[in-house]
Design a protein around this motif. Structure first.
Motif, PDB file in Angstrom:
ATOM      1  N   GLY A   1      20.452  38.384 117.371  1.00 37.63           N
ATOM      2  CA  GLY A   1      21.869  38.219 117.078  1.00 37.63           C
ATOM      3  C   GLY A   1      22.685  39.117 117.984  1.00 37.63           C
ATOM      4  O   GLY A   1      22.269  40.245 118.287  1.00 37.63           O
TER       5      GLY A   1
ATOM      6  N   ALA B   1      27.734  37.940 113.306  1.00 38.46           N
ATOM      7  CA  ALA B   1      26.342  37.824 113.764  1.00 38.46           C
ATOM      8  C   ALA B   1      25.433  38.759 112.980  1.00 38.46           C
ATOM      9  O   ALA B   1      24.251  38.470 112.783  1.00 38.46           O
TER      10      ALA B   1
ATOM     11  N   THR C   1      24.437  36.999 109.725  1.00 41.66           N
ATOM     12  CA  THR C   1      23.436  35.974 110.029  1.00 41.66           C
ATOM     13  C   THR C   1      22.087  36.609 110.324  1.00 41.66           C
ATOM     14  O   THR C   1      21.038  36.144 109.855  1.00 41.66           O
ATOM     15  N   SER C   2      22.083  37.692 111.077  1.00 43.94           N
ATOM     16  CA  SER C   2      20.839  38.359 111.453  1.00 43.94           C
ATOM     17  C   SER C   2      20.140  38.976 110.242  1.00 43.94           C
ATOM     18  O   SER C   2      18.918  38.858 110.085  1.00 43.94           O
TER      19      SER C   2
ATOM     20  N   PHE D   1      18.953  42.872 116.937  1.00 42.15           N
ATOM     21  CA  PHE D   1      20.415  42.741 117.043  1.00 42.15           C
ATOM     22  C   PHE D   1      20.903  43.559 118.228  1.00 42.15           C
ATOM     23  O   PHE D   1      20.518  44.718 118.401  1.00 42.15           O
TER      24      PHE D   1
ATOM     25  N   HIS E   1      21.812  34.050 118.915  1.00 45.06           N
ATOM     26  CA  HIS E   1      23.005  33.609 118.182  1.00 45.06           C
ATOM     27  C   HIS E   1      24.148  34.568 118.478  1.00 45.06           C
ATOM     28  O   HIS E   1      24.013  35.786 118.301  1.00 45.06           O
TER      29      HIS E   1
ATOM     30  N   ASP F   1      28.381  32.411 107.822  1.00 45.67           N
ATOM     31  CA  ASP F   1      27.324  33.186 108.471  1.00 45.67           C
ATOM     32  C   ASP F   1      25.971  32.909 107.818  1.00 45.67           C
ATOM     33  O   ASP F   1      24.946  32.803 108.496  1.00 45.67           O
TER      34      ASP F   1
END
Length: 329
Positions: A10, A64, A67-68, A80, A157, A278
């Motif tokens: 991410g 992000a 999401t991660s 990340f 992402h 997300d």
């Protein structure tokens, strides 16, 4: 769960979220529109915080980042790329990422600048209005992004808010594709789309495989209120396009083909929509990493989105993750 063979990265702003429940009249007192995200200075952030008469809840955030964290909880190999400050918030963020199953080795740090923070104001209708002070995250130097950052990574992402720094966004996108990664981009907000202007189409054409948007972002991109028009236009630029319709479901298309509609799941008690998109992206991407179909990916995205809107903030309790993971076996 056993970690996936494919590795995920991410990229965005690692942000410490400060969550507060407020009435609509509080939103009227601050600059900007309700329901969007606007960048503010450290001084503006401090002034808003001082005017609050309610306590805030502190959690890890960033588009992000959300999401991660979620993909890590699903069992993928996750790292990340983003910049934190050498401060207590930076330590809190990196430690939390590690505790949730992530690899913190790709975080970058900067001294004498505080870690980014986002005040998420949740009104009684469950809509969130965000004001963000990017701090250390905004000072990530494009020159520090190298091919080594993407070594061994299969899927990248990128959050749309990175587009507020065009030079950084382009360096990240170019390097990710040079490394042979698949790339997804979440457009983030209608303000991001407006700020990116005509250059967004070029980036989608050349660097993005999967693009995620909601109805407002699709409208900002096309000028049309019809989400199917937005889907079609976005699908002309990327392999897979998604327009999320909130509690109505999602529209997807692949290689410019016919739209696929996937229903949303009904949440019994919507408390906070922060992170819903997300988490939808997390369920979708985890499914792609594990070889699922687009429909299966959208269904898992819907499940994660449904779970997170029933909590304040974006940290799901362990029992929620156990229930989610049990559905995947």
């Amino acid at each position: 769960m056993k970690k996936t063979e494919k590795k995920f990265l991410g990229i965005g702003s690692p942000i410490v979220d400060l969550l507060a429940r407020v009435e609509d009249d509080f939103i009227d007192k601050i600059s900007g529109e309700k329901g969007g995200m606007e960048l503010v200075s450290s001084e503006e952030m401090s002034a808003i915080l001082e005017s609050l008469d309610v306590e805030t809840v502190k959690v890890c955030g960033g588009s992000a980042g959300n999401t991660s964290f979620a993909i890590a909880r699903l069992g993928a190999s996750v790292s990340f790329l983003g910049q934190l400050g050498f401060d207590s918030d930076g330590e809190f963020y990196s430690k939390s990422f590690l505790e949730h199953g992530g690899d913190k080795s790709k975080f970058k740090f900067i001294d004498k600048v505080h870690t980014a923070r986002c005040l998420s104001l949740v009104t009684p209708d469950s809509e969130r209005t965000m004001r963000t002070d990017l701090g250390a995250a905004a000072l990530l130097d494009p020159k520090s992004i190298t091919l080594e950052d993407f070594q061994g990574i299969d899927f990248v992402h990128i959050e749309g808010y990175l587009l507020f720094n065009p030079e950084l966004a382009k360096k990240v996108l170019r390097t990710a594709k040079e490394a042979g990664c698949e790339v997804s981009l979440d457009l983030g907000s209608f303000e991001v789309v407006a700020a990116a202007g005509d250059g967004l189409s070029h980036l989608l054409d050349n660097y993005v495989d999967y693009v995620f948007s909601n109805e407002d972002e699709a409208k900002a991109f096309t000028g049309s209120d019809n989400p199917e028009v937005g889907l079609k236009k976005l699908g002309e630029h990327c392999k897979v396009a998604v327009v999320n319709l909130g509690d109505k479901g999602s529209l997807l298309c692949e290689n410019g083909g016919l739209p696929l509609f996937v229903s949303a799941l009904r949440a019994e008690n919507v408390i906070d929509t922060t992170g819903a998109g997300d988490y939808w992206a997390a369920g979708f991407i985890w499914s792609i990493l594990t070889g699922k179909s687009l429909e299966e990916a959208a269904k898992l995205g819907a499940l994660l989105g449904c779970e997170v809107v029933q909590k304040l903030g974006v940290e799901l309790p362990d029992d929620s993750w156990k229930r989610i993971i049990d559905t995947l076996k």
